[in-house]
Scaffold this motif. Structure first.
Motif, PDB file in Angstrom:
ATOM      1  N   ASP A 166       0.852  -1.187   0.000  1.00 60.76           N
ATOM      2  CA  ASP A 166       0.000   0.000   0.000  1.00 60.76           C
ATOM      3  C   ASP A 166       0.890   1.240   0.000  1.00 60.76           C
ATOM      4  N   LYS A 167       0.585   2.164  -0.893  1.00 64.41           N
ATOM      5  CA  LYS A 167       1.409   3.364  -1.018  1.00 64.41           C
ATOM      6  C   LYS A 167       0.534   4.613  -1.019  1.00 64.41           C
ATOM      7  N   THR A 168       1.058   5.675  -0.461  1.00 61.76           N
ATOM      8  CA  THR A 168       0.412   6.982  -0.489  1.00 61.76           C
ATOM      9  C   THR A 168       1.436   8.004  -0.953  1.00 61.76           C
ATOM     10  N   ILE A 169       1.119   8.689  -2.041  1.00 65.70           N
ATOM     11  CA  ILE A 169       2.042   9.646  -2.644  1.00 65.70           C
ATOM     12  C   ILE A 169       1.425  11.042  -2.564  1.00 65.70           C
ATOM     13  N   PRO A 170       2.118  12.008  -1.938  1.00 63.65           N
ATOM     14  CA  PRO A 170       1.594  13.388  -1.907  1.00 63.65           C
ATOM     15  C   PRO A 170       1.547  13.977  -3.321  1.00 63.65           C
ATOM     16  N   CYS A 171       0.529  14.749  -3.612  1.00 61.97           N
ATOM     17  CA  CYS A 171       0.427  15.430  -4.900  1.00 61.97           C
ATOM     18  C   CYS A 171       1.153  16.770  -4.809  1.00 61.97           C
ATOM     19  N   LYS A 172       2.182  16.919  -5.624  1.00 60.02           N
ATOM     20  CA  LYS A 172       2.882  18.202  -5.671  1.00 60.02           C
ATOM     21  C   LYS A 172       2.292  19.029  -6.820  1.00 60.02           C
ATOM     22  N   THR A 173       3.006  20.060  -7.250  1.00 57.40           N
ATOM     23  CA  THR A 173       2.463  20.913  -8.310  1.00 57.40           C
ATOM     24  C   THR A 173       2.160  20.106  -9.563  1.00 57.40           C
ATOM     25  N   VAL A 174       3.101  19.226  -9.931  1.00 53.08           N
ATOM     26  CA  VAL A 174       2.881  18.302 -11.047  1.00 53.08           C
ATOM     27  C   VAL A 174       3.323  16.917 -10.602  1.00 53.08           C
ATOM     28  N   LEU A 175       2.442  15.938 -10.712  1.00 55.91           N
ATOM     29  CA  LEU A 175       2.737  14.547 -10.366  1.00 55.91           C
ATOM     30  C   LEU A 175       2.520  13.698 -11.612  1.00 55.91           C
ATOM     31  N   THR A 176       3.570  13.027 -12.087  1.00 60.03           N
ATOM     32  CA  THR A 176       3.471  12.262 -13.329  1.00 60.03           C
ATOM     33  C   THR A 176       3.323  10.769 -13.048  1.00 60.03           C
ATOM     34  N   VAL A 177       2.591  10.095 -13.943  1.00 63.23           N
ATOM     35  CA  VAL A 177       2.339   8.659 -13.818  1.00 63.23           C
ATOM     36  C   VAL A 177       2.610   8.001 -15.164  1.00 63.23           C
ATOM     37  N   GLY A 178       3.382   6.902 -15.164  1.00 64.35           N
ATOM     38  CA  GLY A 178       3.646   6.200 -16.418  1.00 64.35           C
ATOM     39  C   GLY A 178       4.664   5.096 -16.246  1.00 64.35           C
ATOM     40  N   ARG A 179       4.999   4.442 -17.369  1.00 64.66           N
ATOM     41  CA  ARG A 179       6.012   3.384 -17.323  1.00 64.66           C
ATOM     42  C   ARG A 179       7.422   3.936 -17.308  1.00 64.66           C
ATOM     43  N   ASP A 180       7.587   5.162 -17.766  1.00 65.88           N
ATOM     44  CA  ASP A 180       8.912   5.764 -17.818  1.00 65.88           C
ATOM     45  C   ASP A 180       9.516   5.841 -16.417  1.00 65.88           C
ATOM     46  N   LYS A 181      10.795   5.486 -16.306  1.00 68.75           N
ATOM     47  CA  LYS A 181      11.447   5.419 -15.000  1.00 68.75           C
ATOM     48  C   LYS A 181      11.553   6.790 -14.327  1.00 68.75           C
ATOM     49  N   ASN A 182      11.404   7.866 -15.103  1.00 72.30           N
ATOM     50  CA  ASN A 182      11.480   9.204 -14.527  1.00 72.30           C
ATOM     51  C   ASN A 182      10.132   9.712 -14.009  1.00 72.30           C
ATOM     52  N   SER A 183       9.083   8.926 -14.160  1.00 69.19           N
ATOM     53  CA  SER A 183       7.768   9.318 -13.644  1.00 69.19           C
ATOM     54  C   SER A 183       7.789   9.331 -12.119  1.00 69.19           C
ATOM     55  N   ASP A 184       6.966  10.168 -11.535  1.00 73.28           N
ATOM     56  CA  ASP A 184       6.865  10.184 -10.067  1.00 73.28           C
ATOM     57  C   ASP A 184       6.270   8.883  -9.553  1.00 73.28           C
ATOM     58  N   ILE A 185       5.293   8.347 -10.298  1.00 75.11           N
ATOM     59  CA  ILE A 185       4.745   7.027  -9.982  1.00 75.11           C
ATOM     60  C   ILE A 185       5.010   6.141 -11.189  1.00 75.11           C
ATOM     61  N   VAL A 186       5.895   5.183 -11.017  1.00 78.58           N
ATOM     62  CA  VAL A 186       6.278   4.271 -12.105  1.00 78.58           C
ATOM     63  C   VAL A 186       5.436   3.012 -12.000  1.00 78.58           C
ATOM     64  N   LEU A 187       4.709   2.697 -13.083  1.00 72.06           N
ATOM     65  CA  LEU A 187       3.857   1.515 -13.109  1.00 72.06           C
ATOM     66  C   LEU A 187       4.371   0.536 -14.166  1.00 72.06           C
ATOM     67  N   ALA A 188       4.792  -0.642 -13.721  1.00 73.87           N
ATOM     68  CA  ALA A 188       5.276  -1.676 -14.646  1.00 73.87           C
ATOM     69  C   ALA A 188       4.085  -2.472 -15.165  1.00 73.87           C
ATOM     70  N   ASP A 189       3.310  -1.834 -16.018  1.00 71.26           N
ATOM     71  CA  ASP A 189       2.069  -2.405 -16.524  1.00 71.26           C
ATOM     72  C   ASP A 189       2.011  -2.106 -18.013  1.00 71.26           C
TER      73      ASP A 189
END
Length: 317
Positions: free
Chosen positions: A13-36
Motif C-alpha cells: 500500500d502506497k500513499t504519494i503526496p500530490c505536488k504541483t505536477v505529479l506524473t504517472v507512467g512506465r517511464d522510469k522518470n515518472s513520479d509514480i512508475v507503473l510496470a504495466d
C-alpha cells in the motif's frame, strides 16, 4: 490544500503526496512508475492549479485514464474520494478539507467546516473555443486528448504569468480572475494580455494538429465587478459579475467579434478607442440592457500599448 494518491502495487500500500505536477507512467522518470503494459510511458499527470485545485490530465494514452469509471478526454477537476484508474491500478484521490473545532479536545467528534465567502472586486476573463463540440466528434479520441491537454497546460501558464488565478476549466472553456480592489487598470491590462496569448496558443493548435478539419478560434468575455469568493477548498468566485462575464463571452458569437467587454472594464481604455462604439445588449439574468464594447484581436497590440500609457499617467498623479 494538500492532496495525495493512495494505491496498492506489488502487494504494498502506497500513499504519494500530490505536488504541483505529479506524473504517472512506465517511464522510469515518472513520479509514480507503473510496470504495466496497459500503461503508456508518459501516461498521465495530476497538476495543481491555483491554491488547491487538482486536475487529472491524460497524455493521450492508448488505454486512457478514468475517473470514477469515466474516460477522461479533457482535464478533469478532482474531488476528494474520486477513484482514478490507470491501466490495472486504482488510485484513491484524497484532499484535506479545512476544518476547525471550537474545542481542540473534541476535534475528532465535533468539527465545523468554515466556508465564509469574501466579497471582492475582481476582473474576470472567460475564454471558450469556438465550435469545439462538433469538431470533437470528428477527431480521434487520442488526438483530442493530447490537443486539449496541450491547450490546458499552456493556458494555465498564460494566466499564471499574468499574475491571475485560474478559477476553473469547464470543458473547452477557461474562467480566470484577478483581484482588482486597488488597481483595476492593471488587472484589465493583464486580462487583455492573457486574451491575446490564449488566442495565440489556440492558433498554434491549428498548426500542430493536422486532424483538425477547420481552424480553432476563441471568444472572450471580460468583466469587472464584485463577487463572492469562497474560502473553502475550491476557492471559486460566484455572483452576478461572474455570470455577466460568461454572458459576454456568449455574445461574441452574436456580434461576430473576438472580445466583448463590460462598461466597468472598457471605461479604463483611452476614450478614443471606445467613444461612439459602445452598444447595449440584453443578457440572460439581467433586467436592463448591458452596455458593452466589442473588439477583435488585431486591435489588442495598440490598445495594450495605449493602456500602458494610461497607467504611467496614473502613477505620476
Amino acid at each position: 490544500m494538500s492532496a495525495s494518491l493512495s494505491y496498492t502495487a506489488e502487494d504494498f500500500d502506497k500513499t504519494i503526496p500530490c505536488k504541483t505536477v505529479l506524473t504517472v507512467g512506465r517511464d522510469k522518470n515518472s513520479d509514480i512508475v507503473l510496470a504495466d503494459l496497459m500503461v503508456s510511458r508518459n501516461h498521465a499527470m495530476i497538476r495543481r492549479i491555483g491554491h488547491g485545485d487538482y486536475y487529472l490530465i491524460d497524455g493521450g494514452s492508448s488505454n486512457g485514464s478514468y475517473v470514477n469509471q469515466q474516460r477522461v478526454t479533457m482535464p478533469k477537476l478532482l474531488k476528494h474520494g474520486d477513484k482514478i484508474t490507470i491501466g490495472g491500478i486504482d488510485f484513491l484521490f484524497e484532499q484535506e478539507m479545512t476544518v476547525q473545532s471550537d474545542d481542540d479536545s473534541m476535534a475528532m467528534e465535533d468539527t465545523i467546516v468554515h466556508d465564509t465567502p469574501e466579497i471582492k472586486k475582481i476582473t474576470i476573463i472567460v475564454a471558450d473555443i469556438r465550435g469545439f463540440t462538433s469538431l470533437s466528434e470528428q477527431i480521434p479520441i487520442r488526438s483530442l486528448t493530447r490537443m486539449m491537454n496541450t491547450w490546458f497546460n499552456q493556458v494555465s501558464d498564460v494566466i499564471l504569468k499574468e499574475n491571475g488565478i485560474v478559477d476553473k476549466f469547464i470543458g473547452d472553456c477557461v474562467f480566470a480572475r484577478w483581484e482588482a480592489d486597488e488597481d483595476e487598470l492593471t488587472t484589465i491590462s493583464s486580462a487583455l494580455h492573457a486574451a491575446k496569448r490564449i488566442s495565440e496558443v489556440t492558433e498554434e493548435l491549428n498548426n500542430n494538429f493536422s486532424e483538425l478539419s477547420e481552424d480553432l478560434h476563441i471568444g472572450v468575455g471580460i468583466n469587472t465587478g464584485a463577487a463572492s469568493v469562497t474560502t473553502k477548498v475550491d476557492n471559486s468566485a460566484m455572483g452576478d459579475a461572474v455570470n455577466v462575464a460568461f454572458r459576454l463571452e456568449s455574445a461574441t458569437k452574436m456580434l461576430g467579434k473576438d472580445i466583448v467587454l463590460s462598461e466597468s472594464a472598457y471605461r479604463h481604455f483611452p476614450e478614443e478607442y471606445w467613444k461612439d462604439q459602445e452598444q447595449k445588449i440584453r443578457v440572460k439574468g439581467k433586467r436592463d440592457p448591458v452596455r458593452i464594447f466589442a473588439i477583435d484581436f488585431d486591435v489588442l497590440p495598440g490598445l495594450i500599448k495605449a493602456m500602458k500609457g494610461e497607467a504611467k499617467k496614473k502613477n505620476k498623479k
